[in-house]
Scaffold this motif. Structure first.
Motif, PDB file in Angstrom:
ATOM      1  N   PRO A  49      -5.910  -0.124  -2.052  1.00 42.09           N
ATOM      2  CA  PRO A  49      -5.434   0.114  -1.898  1.00 42.09           C
ATOM      3  C   PRO A  49      -4.514  -0.156  -0.356  1.00 42.09           C
ATOM      4  N   PRO A  50      -4.073   0.354   0.528  1.00 43.66           N
ATOM      5  CA  PRO A  50      -3.691   0.105   1.364  1.00 43.66           C
ATOM      6  C   PRO A  50      -5.147  -0.761   2.578  1.00 43.66           C
ATOM      7  N   TRP A  51      -5.311  -0.091   2.729  1.00 44.77           N
ATOM      8  CA  TRP A  51      -6.406   0.150   4.027  1.00 44.77           C
ATOM      9  C   TRP A  51      -7.254  -1.078   3.404  1.00 44.77           C
ATOM     10  N   GLU A  52      -7.704  -1.400   2.797  1.00 46.40           N
ATOM     11  CA  GLU A  52      -8.094  -2.352   1.861  1.00 46.40           C
ATOM     12  C   GLU A  52      -7.903  -3.861   1.450  1.00 46.40           C
ATOM     13  N   ARG A  53      -6.175  -3.897   1.911  1.00 44.27           N
ATOM     14  CA  ARG A  53      -6.455  -5.602   1.779  1.00 44.27           C
ATOM     15  C   ARG A  53      -5.770  -5.874   3.005  1.00 44.27           C
ATOM     16  N   PRO A  54      -6.671  -6.617   3.537  1.00 45.15           N
ATOM     17  CA  PRO A  54      -6.644  -7.545   5.163  1.00 45.15           C
ATOM     18  C   PRO A  54      -5.033  -7.721   5.305  1.00 45.15           C
ATOM     19  N   ASN A  55      -5.248  -7.239   6.555  1.00 42.57           N
ATOM     20  CA  ASN A  55      -4.438  -7.631   7.628  1.00 42.57           C
ATOM     21  C   ASN A  55      -2.696  -7.435   7.177  1.00 42.57           C
ATOM     22  N   LEU A  56      -3.073  -6.070   6.776  1.00 40.09           N
ATOM     23  CA  LEU A  56      -1.707  -5.572   6.606  1.00 40.09           C
ATOM     24  C   LEU A  56      -1.003  -6.058   5.135  1.00 40.09           C
ATOM     25  N   ASN A  57      -1.763  -6.955   4.694  1.00 39.68           N
ATOM     26  CA  ASN A  57      -1.229  -7.696   3.257  1.00 39.68           C
ATOM     27  C   ASN A  57      -0.202  -9.023   3.770  1.00 39.68           C
ATOM     28  N   ARG A  58      -0.749  -8.760   4.987  1.00 36.84           N
ATOM     29  CA  ARG A  58      -0.339 -10.346   5.411  1.00 36.84           C
ATOM     30  C   ARG A  58      -0.328 -11.565   5.548  1.00 36.84           C
ATOM     31  N   ARG A 409       7.762  12.168  12.806  1.00 33.90           N
ATOM     32  CA  ARG A 409       8.116  11.400  12.544  1.00 33.90           C
ATOM     33  C   ARG A 409       7.668  10.248  11.775  1.00 33.90           C
ATOM     34  N   ASN A 410       6.114   9.961  11.538  1.00 32.62           N
ATOM     35  CA  ASN A 410       5.581   9.609  10.616  1.00 32.62           C
ATOM     36  C   ASN A 410       4.784  10.417   9.476  1.00 32.62           C
TER      37      ASN A 410
ATOM     38  N   ASP B 147       5.983  -0.321  16.135  1.00 31.75           N
ATOM     39  CA  ASP B 147       6.130  -0.329  14.709  1.00 31.75           C
ATOM     40  C   ASP B 147       4.807  -0.563  14.412  1.00 31.75           C
ATOM     41  N   LEU B 148       4.014  -1.674  15.128  1.00 30.64           N
ATOM     42  CA  LEU B 148       3.056  -2.353  14.786  1.00 30.64           C
ATOM     43  C   LEU B 148       1.750  -1.187  14.777  1.00 30.64           C
ATOM     44  N   LEU B 149       1.386  -0.399  15.738  1.00 34.23           N
ATOM     45  CA  LEU B 149       0.649  -0.132  16.056  1.00 34.23           C
ATOM     46  C   LEU B 149       0.531   1.622  14.487  1.00 34.23           C
ATOM     47  N   ALA B 150       1.916   1.704  14.846  1.00 29.85           N
ATOM     48  CA  ALA B 150       2.334   2.486  14.213  1.00 29.85           C
ATOM     49  C   ALA B 150       1.671   2.627  12.185  1.00 29.85           C
ATOM     50  N   THR B 151       2.757   1.480  12.110  1.00 31.48           N
ATOM     51  CA  THR B 151       1.856   0.749  10.477  1.00 31.48           C
ATOM     52  C   THR B 151       1.227   1.026  10.267  1.00 31.48           C
ATOM     53  N   VAL B 152      -0.401   0.263  11.758  1.00 32.04           N
ATOM     54  CA  VAL B 152      -1.687   0.156  11.402  1.00 32.04           C
ATOM     55  C   VAL B 152      -2.422   1.124  11.331  1.00 32.04           C
ATOM     56  N   ALA B 162      -2.685  10.735   6.744  1.00 32.71           N
ATOM     57  CA  ALA B 162      -2.019  12.025   7.786  1.00 32.71           C
ATOM     58  C   ALA B 162      -0.665  11.764   7.593  1.00 32.71           C
ATOM     59  N   THR B 163      -0.358  10.442   7.222  1.00 35.80           N
ATOM     60  CA  THR B 163       1.121  10.217   6.947  1.00 35.80           C
ATOM     61  C   THR B 163       1.061   9.922   5.552  1.00 35.80           C
ATOM     62  N   GLY B 164       0.737  10.034   4.951  1.00 38.03           N
ATOM     63  CA  GLY B 164       1.029  10.340   3.551  1.00 38.03           C
ATOM     64  C   GLY B 164       2.176   9.145   2.807  1.00 38.03           C
ATOM     65  N   TRP B 165       2.646   7.867   3.714  1.00 35.36           N
ATOM     66  CA  TRP B 165       4.388   7.323   2.755  1.00 35.36           C
ATOM     67  C   TRP B 165       3.198   5.790   2.482  1.00 35.36           C
ATOM     68  N   SER B 166       2.098   5.316   3.378  1.00 37.16           N
ATOM     69  CA  SER B 166       1.378   3.774   2.698  1.00 37.16           C
ATOM     70  C   SER B 166       0.891   3.821   1.640  1.00 37.16           C
ATOM     71  N   TYR B 167       0.832   4.580   0.694  1.00 33.29           N
ATOM     72  CA  TYR B 167      -0.409   4.673  -0.316  1.00 33.29           C
ATOM     73  C   TYR B 167       0.462   5.261  -1.378  1.00 33.29           C
ATOM     74  N   ALA B 168       0.908   4.466  -2.892  1.00 33.65           N
ATOM     75  CA  ALA B 168       1.886   5.447  -3.994  1.00 33.65           C
ATOM     76  C   ALA B 168       0.838   5.191  -4.798  1.00 33.65           C
ATOM     77  N   PRO B 169       0.491   6.492  -4.607  1.00 36.63           N
ATOM     78  CA  PRO B 169      -0.672   6.776  -6.435  1.00 36.63           C
ATOM     79  C   PRO B 169      -0.031   6.478  -7.733  1.00 36.63           C
ATOM     80  N   PRO B 170      -0.940   6.415  -8.503  1.00 29.09           N
ATOM     81  CA  PRO B 170       0.396   6.287  -9.711  1.00 29.09           C
ATOM     82  C   PRO B 170       0.253   8.134 -10.366  1.00 29.09           C
TER      83      PRO B 170
END
Lengths: 566, 182
Positions: A49-58, A409-410, B147-152, B162-170
């Motif tokens: 999952p994204p949160w286990e990928r280091p450094n935003l996967n960068r 917006r997010n 942008d960086l803060l929101a991405t993090v 909370a945002t529901g978009w960074s994770y793509a479950p099967p």
């Protein structure tokens, strides 16, 4: 006595197919992969999952610049901390561009090669594509026609699994399809309006090598249905898209006839002047530098276009002083790719009441129309568009605001739809767009560096200019607003990762390297079925064509083998 | 750093002289800024930079009915990102940006931004955000920072939920989901 009936050099898109077909025909096959072994169950990280990928996967910036200076910039779609293992370290695998050239060589050395990171788009070439060179005089005529290869396209599609819908478009022939991913309302609208305004144009489902209704054979190989995550370039633990690693190599191995070795860089192929056959390949272990020789009755080169070309150029002998199978002097020439760098996108302010769920791993396609159904164009050949639509989502810093407004917006909040069309154009076969051996520079294994020459030219630029203009027109007729269409910015040769053509097939041994069976004109038991055999590029993504020709050539070789001719 | 190990200090907003008092003369003596504490110590930011980052992140993505940036661990993630991912050039630029941001916010707040009340800080950042988006070309680093803060935020486990978009479950593909369906 040869060690094997056949050696396949390379385990990627085409090598996997050669190995499968030869093994299934009962030949004892050795697959030699220059890179390390990838085992999906061990090495895939797509479920992280994204949160286990280091450094935003960068990838750390210093590391990216030091080790992946070219790959990290050219393959941004698939380059990250958990996928960097699939791309070569440029620091270990340098190459050179001659003055004025700007080739971009994007590659991965490991089991299955780039069939792990490919974009999976799978189109047939049309009858017109096999006639294009003969008609306008660029390059040489293909020694085959669509009818020759059509059964092998079918063979490849059935095994690989390709989603799509039959459309009856003559220049983009239908195939054997699994159910397509449904278009979004915006895409259906675009299709209706474009086809209304331009009766010979089409907007169709993406045809991509994914399983939406796996066959028994695909299930038996451990492959499952696509889970619609669109993380395919990370590998797929469900093995739902086609890759050598998911399909052809397991199929070859289950015959009990196929052996795969890793870490062995093939530096040359031996030729016996007496029998006029190739007899062995010489390898260097990438880690230990140990040298090893393997013999076989048949050799398939599937080391990728540039890789196979370099092996030919490195395999000099009295009979072939400029490189194996190079009496025509065409080895290394006619280097092609596709050209992009023209696109348009716009907003479709409708369908507010729906959003999408899931991450479809492909989009829509506008098949080529220039010089197929519409003529009088200021360029030769044509282009298609890969397209998409998505609900516009105000995410991250796109708009001003703080606090709750910014959080809202997010969220996954649909608003108007964004529709985009990206051109993929044909590149002509220019003899002096080529790869040669660098005269002095060598890699860490002592092999000459590849040196590239040439680049995109007038016709490719003209294609992009037209593609940009026509994309705008199509978005306009669909009612798109706020159309954005930057001036064209041609991609560098190689950037589309569709390099091809450097050991082309043709009818005349004096102007081509291979005959219509992917067999070297000069050497009966040498076959090359990676992209280097391509006589022209067409505008379609080429992998399905590599698969079909590989299967066809392998079965032809197996026929000759059974007849005692090889 | 995992969420459960992270020490989270709940904000204590000190109200002084009425909730609507926003002028600098009515600021409280001490403001406690919610902080995403880094147990092993900061690796990149100075203490002042980290306070600014925490305050900005907390106001940009506050704790509401959904998780905020602090509880999601955005500042400590940023500290790790700058320490482990950023090149020297990126670090320098980021540090210069924070310095400039601090100056700008101080100018707008007419005193030390870290010492103004929560309400005043919120209004200050809101004003600055308006200014930045009125002339985005002049504030590209600020927009990149947001942008960086929101991405993090969206990449952390709580933020992703909370945002529901960074994770793509099967799952599956449906291009016709009613907008209000969740």
């Amino acid at each position: 006595m040869a060690d094997f009936d056949a050696i396949v050099v390379g385990s990627g898109m085409s090598g996997g197919w050669a190995a499968k077909e030869l093994s299934e025909r009962g030949l004892k096959v050795l697959v030699i992969e220059r890179g390390n072994e990838i085992v999906p169950e061990r090495d895939y990280k797509d479920l992280t999952p994204p949160w286990e990928r280091p450094n935003l996967n960068r990838v750390p910036e210093d590391e990216a610049e030091k080790d992946y200076a070219i790959q990290s910039k050219g393959a941004t779609y698939a380059f990250g901390e958990i996928t960097k293992q699939y791309w070569v370290k440029d620091s270990d695998h340098p190459y050179e561009n001659a003055e004025g050239a700007d080739f971009e060589w994007l590659r991965g050395y490991h089991t299955a090669g780039r069939s792990i990171m490919w974009s999976r788009l799978s189109w047939r070439l049309g009858p017109n594509d096999f006639e294009a060179n003969a008609k306008d005089g660029h390059g040489v005529d293909w020694p085959v026609r669509y009818e020759d290869i059509a059964p092998w396209y079918e063979h490849a599609e059935k095994f690989a699994g390709v989603v799509g819908q039959k459309e009856g478009i003559p220049h983009l022939p239908d195939g054997v399809f699994q159910p397509p991913f449904e278009m979004t309302p915006a895409e259906k609208h675009l299709r209706e309006k474009v086809q209304e305004a331009f009766p010979t144009r089409n907007v169709i489902h993406g045809r991509a090598a994914h399983l939406t209704d796996p066959t028994d054979e695909q299930l038996e190989l451990g492959r499952g249905q696509c889970q619609v995550r669109n993380q395919c370039h990370e590998g797929c633990s469900f093995k739902a898209y086609f890759s050598s690693l998911h399909a052809t190599l397991p199929a070859a191995e289950r015959t009990g006839n196929c052996t795969i070795v890793h870490d062995k860089i093939v530096h040359s192929v031996e030729y016996d002047e007496e029998t006029k056959r190739v007899t062995a390949v010489n390898t260097i272990d990438q880690n230990t530098n140990e040298k090893k020789r393997f013999t076989a009755k048949i050799i398939f080169l599937n080391a990728s276009t540039v890789g196979s070309t370099m092996i030919l150029l490195q395999s000099k002998s009295d009979a072939f002083p400029t490189g194996l199978a190079n009496r025509s002097d065409q080895v290394g020439r006619n280097l092609m790719d596709h050209v992009s760098g023209a696109y348009a996108s716009g907003t479709l302010d409708m369908f507010h009441d729906v959003k999408t769920y899931g991450r479809r791993p492909t989009g829509i396609y506008v098949p080529p129309f220039a010089n197929t159904t519409e003529f009088d164009k200021p360029h030769l050949r044509g282009y298609g568009y890969q397209g998409y639509s998505t609900p516009v989502i105000d995410r991250r810093a796109a708009l001003k605001g703080i606090g709750q407004e910014f959080k809202d917006r997010n969220k996954d909040k649909p608003t108007p739809w964004n529709v985009g069309l990206y051109a993929f154009g044909e590149v002509l076969p220019y003899p002096d767009n080529r790869v040669t051996q660098h005269p002095t520079k060598k890699d860490k294994w002592g092999l000459p560096l590849a040196q590239f020459h040439g680049g995109m030219r007038e016709n490719e630029i003209a294609i992009l200019k037209e593609a940009r203009k026509e994309a705008i027109k199509m978005l306009e007729v669909a009612g798109c607003k706020d159309i954005v269409a930057p001036e064209i910015d041609p991609t560098r040769l190689g950037n589309r990762i569709h390099e091809m053509g450097t050991a082309r097939m043709g009818r005349d041994p004096s102007t081509s390297v291979l005959n219509g069976w992917n067999q070297a004109h000069d050497i009966d038991n040498l076959f090359i079925t990676d992209g280097s055999f391509m006589t022209s590029s067409a505008a379609q993504n080429p992998s399905l064509t590599y698969m079909a020709f590989s299967a066809r050539a392998a079965n032809y070789a197996a026929d000759l083998f059974e007849q005692g001719k090889l | 750093m995992s969420i459960d190990r992270r020490k989270f200090l709940v904000a204590a907003i000190v109200a002084v002289g009425g909730a609507t008092a926003l002028s600098s003369c009515s600021e409280p003596e001490a403001i406690i800024i919610p902080t995403d504490d880094v147990e092993s110590g900061l690796r990149f930011y100075t203490e002042d930079e980290y306070k600014l980052l925490n305050r900005f992140a907390d106001i940009l993505i506050p704790e509401t009915s959904s998780v905020g940036a602090i509880r999601a661990g955005v500042p400590s993630y940023m500290d790790g990102l700058m320490a482990d991912w950023a090149s020297d050039a990126t670090r320098l630029r980021h540090r210069a940006f924070l310095s400039e941001l601090s100056n700008q916010l101080q100018g707008l707040a007419k005193r030390d931004f870290l010492k103004v009340s929560q309400e005043n800080a919120l209004q200050t950042i809101k004003d600055f955000d308006e200014l930045a988006f009125a002339e985005p070309k002049n504030f590209s680093d600020y927009i990149g920072f947001k942008d960086l803060l929101a991405t993090v935020y969206s990449t952390t486990e709580l933020g992703a939920e909370a945002t529901g978009w960074s994770y793509a479950p099967p799952g599956y593909w449906d291009p016709n989901v009613p907008k209000d369906y969740s």
